[in-house]
Scaffold this motif. Structure first.
Motif, PDB file in Angstrom:
ATOM      1  N   ASP A 114      -5.686  -1.569  -3.549  1.00  0.00           N
ATOM      2  CA  ASP A 114      -6.884  -2.396  -3.719  1.00  0.00           C
ATOM      3  C   ASP A 114      -6.891  -3.541  -2.700  1.00  0.00           C
ATOM      4  O   ASP A 114      -5.958  -4.342  -2.655  1.00  0.00           O
ATOM      5  N   PRO A 115      -7.929  -3.663  -1.867  1.00  0.00           N
ATOM      6  CA  PRO A 115      -7.982  -4.769  -0.901  1.00  0.00           C
ATOM      7  C   PRO A 115      -7.870  -6.144  -1.559  1.00  0.00           C
ATOM      8  O   PRO A 115      -7.389  -7.092  -0.938  1.00  0.00           O
ATOM      9  N   ALA A 116      -8.296  -6.255  -2.809  1.00  0.00           N
ATOM     10  CA  ALA A 116      -8.236  -7.550  -3.503  1.00  0.00           C
ATOM     11  C   ALA A 116      -6.796  -8.020  -3.703  1.00  0.00           C
ATOM     12  O   ALA A 116      -6.539  -9.219  -3.831  1.00  0.00           O
ATOM     13  N   THR A 117      -5.842  -7.092  -3.746  1.00  0.00           N
ATOM     14  CA  THR A 117      -4.433  -7.456  -3.923  1.00  0.00           C
ATOM     15  C   THR A 117      -3.846  -8.020  -2.647  1.00  0.00           C
ATOM     16  O   THR A 117      -2.921  -8.832  -2.687  1.00  0.00           O
ATOM     17  N   ALA A 118      -4.397  -7.595  -1.510  1.00  0.00           N
ATOM     18  CA  ALA A 118      -3.908  -8.037  -0.190  1.00  0.00           C
ATOM     19  C   ALA A 118      -2.427  -7.705  -0.019  1.00  0.00           C
ATOM     20  O   ALA A 118      -1.632  -8.513   0.484  1.00  0.00           O
ATOM     21  N   SER A 119      -2.053  -6.503  -0.419  1.00  0.00           N
ATOM     22  CA  SER A 119      -0.670  -6.062  -0.265  1.00  0.00           C
ATOM     23  C   SER A 119      -0.348  -5.797   1.199  1.00  0.00           C
ATOM     24  O   SER A 119      -1.085  -5.093   1.883  1.00  0.00           O
ATOM     25  N   GLU A 120       0.786  -6.342   1.671  1.00  0.00           N
ATOM     26  CA  GLU A 120       1.235  -6.073   3.037  1.00  0.00           C
ATOM     27  C   GLU A 120       1.674  -4.624   3.182  1.00  0.00           C
ATOM     28  O   GLU A 120       1.861  -4.142   4.295  1.00  0.00           O
ATOM     29  N   TYR A 121       1.869  -3.943   2.057  1.00  0.00           N
ATOM     30  CA  TYR A 121       2.308  -2.543   2.079  1.00  0.00           C
ATOM     31  C   TYR A 121       1.215  -1.586   1.610  1.00  0.00           C
ATOM     32  O   TYR A 121       1.508  -0.451   1.248  1.00  0.00           O
ATOM     33  N   ALA A 122      -0.039  -2.011   1.657  1.00  0.00           N
ATOM     34  CA  ALA A 122      -1.126  -1.084   1.312  1.00  0.00           C
ATOM     35  C   ALA A 122      -1.091   0.131   2.227  1.00  0.00           C
ATOM     36  O   ALA A 122      -1.362   1.269   1.800  1.00  0.00           O
ATOM     37  N   TRP A 123      -0.734  -0.096   3.474  1.00  0.00           N
ATOM     38  CA  TRP A 123      -0.656   1.017   4.430  1.00  0.00           C
ATOM     39  C   TRP A 123       0.336   2.089   3.977  1.00  0.00           C
ATOM     40  O   TRP A 123       0.201   3.269   4.340  1.00  0.00           O
ATOM     41  N   TYR A 124       1.340   1.710   3.174  1.00  0.00           N
ATOM     42  CA  TYR A 124       2.342   2.668   2.717  1.00  0.00           C
ATOM     43  C   TYR A 124       1.707   3.700   1.786  1.00  0.00           C
ATOM     44  O   TYR A 124       2.106   4.866   1.768  1.00  0.00           O
ATOM     45  N   VAL A 125       0.720   3.277   1.007  1.00  0.00           N
ATOM     46  CA  VAL A 125       0.010   4.198   0.117  1.00  0.00           C
ATOM     47  C   VAL A 125      -0.742   5.231   0.959  1.00  0.00           C
ATOM     48  O   VAL A 125      -0.764   6.427   0.634  1.00  0.00           O
ATOM     49  N   GLU A 126      -1.332   4.766   2.050  1.00  0.00           N
ATOM     50  CA  GLU A 126      -2.017   5.694   2.958  1.00  0.00           C
ATOM     51  C   GLU A 126      -1.012   6.585   3.676  1.00  0.00           C
ATOM     52  O   GLU A 126      -1.241   7.782   3.867  1.00  0.00           O
ATOM     53  N   LEU A 127       0.117   5.990   4.083  1.00  0.00           N
ATOM     54  CA  LEU A 127       1.150   6.756   4.767  1.00  0.00           C
ATOM     55  C   LEU A 127       1.661   7.897   3.892  1.00  0.00           C
ATOM     56  O   LEU A 127       2.007   8.980   4.398  1.00  0.00           O
ATOM     57  N   ALA A 128       1.696   7.668   2.577  1.00  0.00           N
ATOM     58  CA  ALA A 128       2.145   8.699   1.644  1.00  0.00           C
ATOM     59  C   ALA A 128       1.102   9.797   1.446  1.00  0.00           C
ATOM     60  O   ALA A 128       1.324  10.739   0.691  1.00  0.00           O
ATOM     61  N   LYS A 129      -0.042   9.644   2.117  1.00  0.00           N
ATOM     62  CA  LYS A 129      -1.118  10.645   2.111  1.00  0.00           C
ATOM     63  C   LYS A 129      -1.741  10.859   0.735  1.00  0.00           C
ATOM     64  O   LYS A 129      -2.277  11.941   0.451  1.00  0.00           O
ATOM     65  N   ILE A 130      -1.682   9.836  -0.120  1.00  0.00           N
ATOM     66  CA  ILE A 130      -2.352   9.960  -1.410  1.00  0.00           C
ATOM     67  C   ILE A 130      -3.854  10.060  -1.163  1.00  0.00           C
ATOM     68  O   ILE A 130      -4.426   9.308  -0.381  1.00  0.00           O
ATOM     69  N   GLU A 131      -4.471  11.005  -1.841  1.00  0.00           N
ATOM     70  CA  GLU A 131      -5.883  11.328  -1.603  1.00  0.00           C
ATOM     71  C   GLU A 131      -6.772  10.082  -1.748  1.00  0.00           C
ATOM     72  O   GLU A 131      -6.634   9.310  -2.695  1.00  0.00           O
ATOM     73  N   LYS A 132      -7.620   9.886  -0.758  1.00  0.00           N
ATOM     74  CA  LYS A 132      -8.626   8.818  -0.690  1.00  0.00           C
ATOM     75  C   LYS A 132      -8.016   7.426  -0.503  1.00  0.00           C
ATOM     76  O   LYS A 132      -8.724   6.420  -0.622  1.00  0.00           O
ATOM     77  N   ALA A 133      -6.724   7.344  -0.178  1.00  0.00           N
ATOM     78  CA  ALA A 133      -6.075   6.045  -0.002  1.00  0.00           C
ATOM     79  C   ALA A 133      -6.734   5.251   1.117  1.00  0.00           C
ATOM     80  O   ALA A 133      -6.988   4.050   0.962  1.00  0.00           O
ATOM     81  N   ALA A 134      -7.019   5.886   2.235  1.00  0.00           N
ATOM     82  CA  ALA A 134      -7.591   5.171   3.378  1.00  0.00           C
ATOM     83  C   ALA A 134      -8.924   4.533   3.018  1.00  0.00           C
ATOM     84  O   ALA A 134      -9.197   3.379   3.384  1.00  0.00           O
ATOM     85  N   SER A 135      -9.757   5.257   2.278  1.00  0.00           N
ATOM     86  CA  SER A 135     -11.075   4.733   1.907  1.00  0.00           C
ATOM     87  C   SER A 135     -10.969   3.613   0.884  1.00  0.00           C
ATOM     88  O   SER A 135     -11.745   2.651   0.917  1.00  0.00           O
ATOM     89  N   VAL A 136     -10.009   3.723  -0.029  1.00  0.00           N
ATOM     90  CA  VAL A 136      -9.812   2.655  -1.017  1.00  0.00           C
ATOM     91  C   VAL A 136      -9.330   1.393  -0.318  1.00  0.00           C
ATOM     92  O   VAL A 136      -9.834   0.285  -0.556  1.00  0.00           O
ATOM     93  N   ILE A 137      -8.350   1.539   0.568  1.00  0.00           N
ATOM     94  CA  ILE A 137      -7.799   0.391   1.285  1.00  0.00           C
ATOM     95  C   ILE A 137      -8.868  -0.280   2.142  1.00  0.00           C
ATOM     96  O   ILE A 137      -8.899  -1.512   2.263  1.00  0.00           O
ATOM     97  N   ALA A 138      -9.761   0.519   2.705  1.00  0.00           N
ATOM     98  CA  ALA A 138     -10.839  -0.021   3.544  1.00  0.00           C
ATOM     99  C   ALA A 138     -11.951  -0.656   2.726  1.00  0.00           C
ATOM    100  O   ALA A 138     -12.876  -1.254   3.283  1.00  0.00           O
TER     101      ALA A 138
END
Length: 541
Positions: free
Chosen positions: A127-151
């Protein structure tokens, strides 16, 4: 259905321990007589900025998180996977993963740990609202729709993770990823207790508020001084946990820390004073240890729009790299088995073969001569000098390395201003590209080469130098679907060397001192993931 339950010697030990009752005086597996004092203490170089699993971004906070929280999977002493909250995990296609959770897992307040807790935590990480420095890790793990959620294009509820029931977690990936279970060990994927987070907001990790599900709970913390953990009686494996209390002391001065260790004030410290290891090993071989550690030490070069114009020229970056005599750093300054680095990925990474980087085979005299030529070609040198700011976080070792390297750069006509910052300020300055060159290190989040190489893709938030090469992005994306990605990793390393994306300096060893009464330390875990729940203190012989 393919099962990924791994049974190793360490797993057998863990299973044997589960039958133990710690009222007995000897260890049920090793036979060691147990000390009456079952506490463990260690030194931290810096105060961790957070122990919120979705906000942790560095090693010190990661170590504490492994004691406070438990993810789906954890690791044995040799780094292989073992059950955590999940008792079983499986996939038929490496794309849809099913994790079956143990029914006796509880939070420290007695609430059951369920699949919903993992769904909440993983959505929170993305969630962008969390401002996690490791949000990219969720995308790196290829979890479905992670890139769109992070964006921010989709709601967190769209993330490819769901609770089938309280004990069953389903994770859907956008493409197959055979090493996905390894990635779940990371603190970003540890669960968080939703009622506590919602009730206390940013203060939910304060000792008076925190609810955790690991072997220990946070009892006390004084920022920049110490923290204290107590054994968690609600932990599902509490009967197997021998150490009852953990204390960490924040000591920035490495020499003071070693003196305090030798005075018996705590049981373990790493990052020893530069050059001290040979003496310590000779004096106390049962206390001083050096083992491979999956980390690479390097200098980040600011290549963003705000960066120094000269550093945007690969000839200047290459000249700076060539001028670094890495053997002086490893053999004369550090002296603890570190290996000179000419590529990014650590040599001990599973399945990785070090690429043949041309300048690694030259003599230092040849590298220096070419460095001076490149500076002149770029329009710089003694007749047109450069002044560069090199930032590093508080550490005598970092200061010594920076001082030595700044001297190595002088023949190139480079004057280096050394700027020292405490940990949080250093992270902020580096993360906002307010630097020329920054002391950096990367420790593998899992044991596979992509954990290093993905850091230098253009969409990685931890790519603090803002290096950008579309060919690297393309190759790393392709590697995900390759049966053997090693040739691609080699190609990427060669591109990084040609661009001099970073200035690699050395590959780590974990050199540390440990009180010999502390037993079962995971010496073979190259990720340096340790769990206090596995160790114990033996009685004096």
């Amino acid at each position: 259905m393919t099962q990924f339950y791994i049974l190793t010697a360490s797993t057998v030990l863990t299973m044997a321990l589960s039958t133990a009752a710690w009222s007995q005086e000897t260890h049920p597996v090793t036979g060691d007589k147990l000390a009456e004092d079952q506490t463990f203490s260690y030194r931290l170089l810096d105060q961790f900025p957070s122990i919120d699993p979705q906000l942790v971004e560095e090693v010190e906070g990661g170590h504490v998180s492994r004691q406070l929280y438990e993810g789906l999977l954890t690791q044995n002493a040799d780094g292989t996977l073992r059950p955590g909250v999940a008792e079983e995990w499986s996939s038929e296609d490496n794309k849809t993963w099913i994790f079956k959770l143990r029914p006796d897992a509880k939070w420290s307040n007695g609430d059951p740990v369920t699949a919903h807790d993992f769904v909440f935590a993983w959505r929170r990480a993305a969630d962008p609202a969390t401002a996690s420095e490791y949000a990219w890790y969720v995308e790196l793990a290829k979890i479905e729709k992670a890139a769109s959620v992070i964006a921010g294009e989709l709601e967190p509820e769209e993330l490819g993770v769901r609770a089938i029931d309280d004990q069953t977690l389903e994770v859907t990936l956008g493409q197959p990823l055979p090493y996905f279970p390894q990635m779940t060990v990371h603190y970003t994927f540890m669960p968080t207790h939703q009622p506590t987070v919602e009730a206390h907001g940013a203060n939910w990790t304060n000792p008076r508020n925190i609810v955790s599900n690991g072997a220990y709970t946070l009892e006390e913390m004084a920022v920049n001084e110490f923290f204290r953990l107590k054994k968690n009686p609600e932990y599902w494996g509490a009967d197997d946990v021998i150490i009852t209390e953990v204390t960490g002391y924040v000591i920035n001065d490495v020499n003071q820390a070693l003196n305090r260790f030798q005075a018996g004030e705590f049981d373990m410290m790493d990052e020893l004073p530069a050059g001290s290891y040979p003496r310590l090993e000779a004096e106390a071989p049962d206390v001083a240890h050096s083992v491979p550690r999956l980390c690479s030490y390097y200098y980040t070069v600011n290549q963003s729009e705000s960066g120094h114009e000269a550093l945007k020229d690969p000839r200047v970056r290459t000249a700076l790299s060539y001028a670094i005599n890495r053997s002086v750093i490893t053999d004369q300054v550090l002296q603890a088995g570190q290996a000179p680095a000419y590529s990014f990925t650590h040599w001990a990474t599973a399945g990785f073969e070090l690429p043949d980087i041309e300048y690694a085979n030259w003599s230092q005299e040849e590298r220096m001569a070419r460095a001076m030529e490149l500076m002149v070609e770029a329009g710089y040198g003694p007749d047109n000098p450069l002044e560069l700011d090199l930032i590093y976080n508080t550490s005598e070792n970092h200061r010594q390395i920076a001082t030595v390297i700044s001297q190595m750069w002088r023949p190139l006509g480079v004057t280096t201003v050394l700027s020292n910052y405490e940990w949080q300020s250093y992270l902020d300055i580096r993360g906002n590209q307010n630097f020329d060159i920054a002391r950096s290190a990367w420790c593998g989040d899992y044991n596979e080469a992509s954990t290093f190489l993905d850091l230098l893709t253009s969409n990685n938030d931890n790519n603090d130098g803002k290096y950008n090469n579309p060919e690297v992005d393309r190759l790393m994306e392709e590697s995900l679907t390759q049966a053997d990605p090693q040739p691609t990793y080699t190609q990427v390393e060669k591109i990084l060397a040609e661009d001099m994306a970073i200035l690699p300096i050395y590959h780590y060893t974990q050199n540390f001192v440990l009180d010999p009464s502390i037993r079962n330390w995971p010496m073979e875990n190259v990720e340096n993931n340790w769990y206090v729940r596995d160790i114990y203190r033996a009685a004096a012989e």
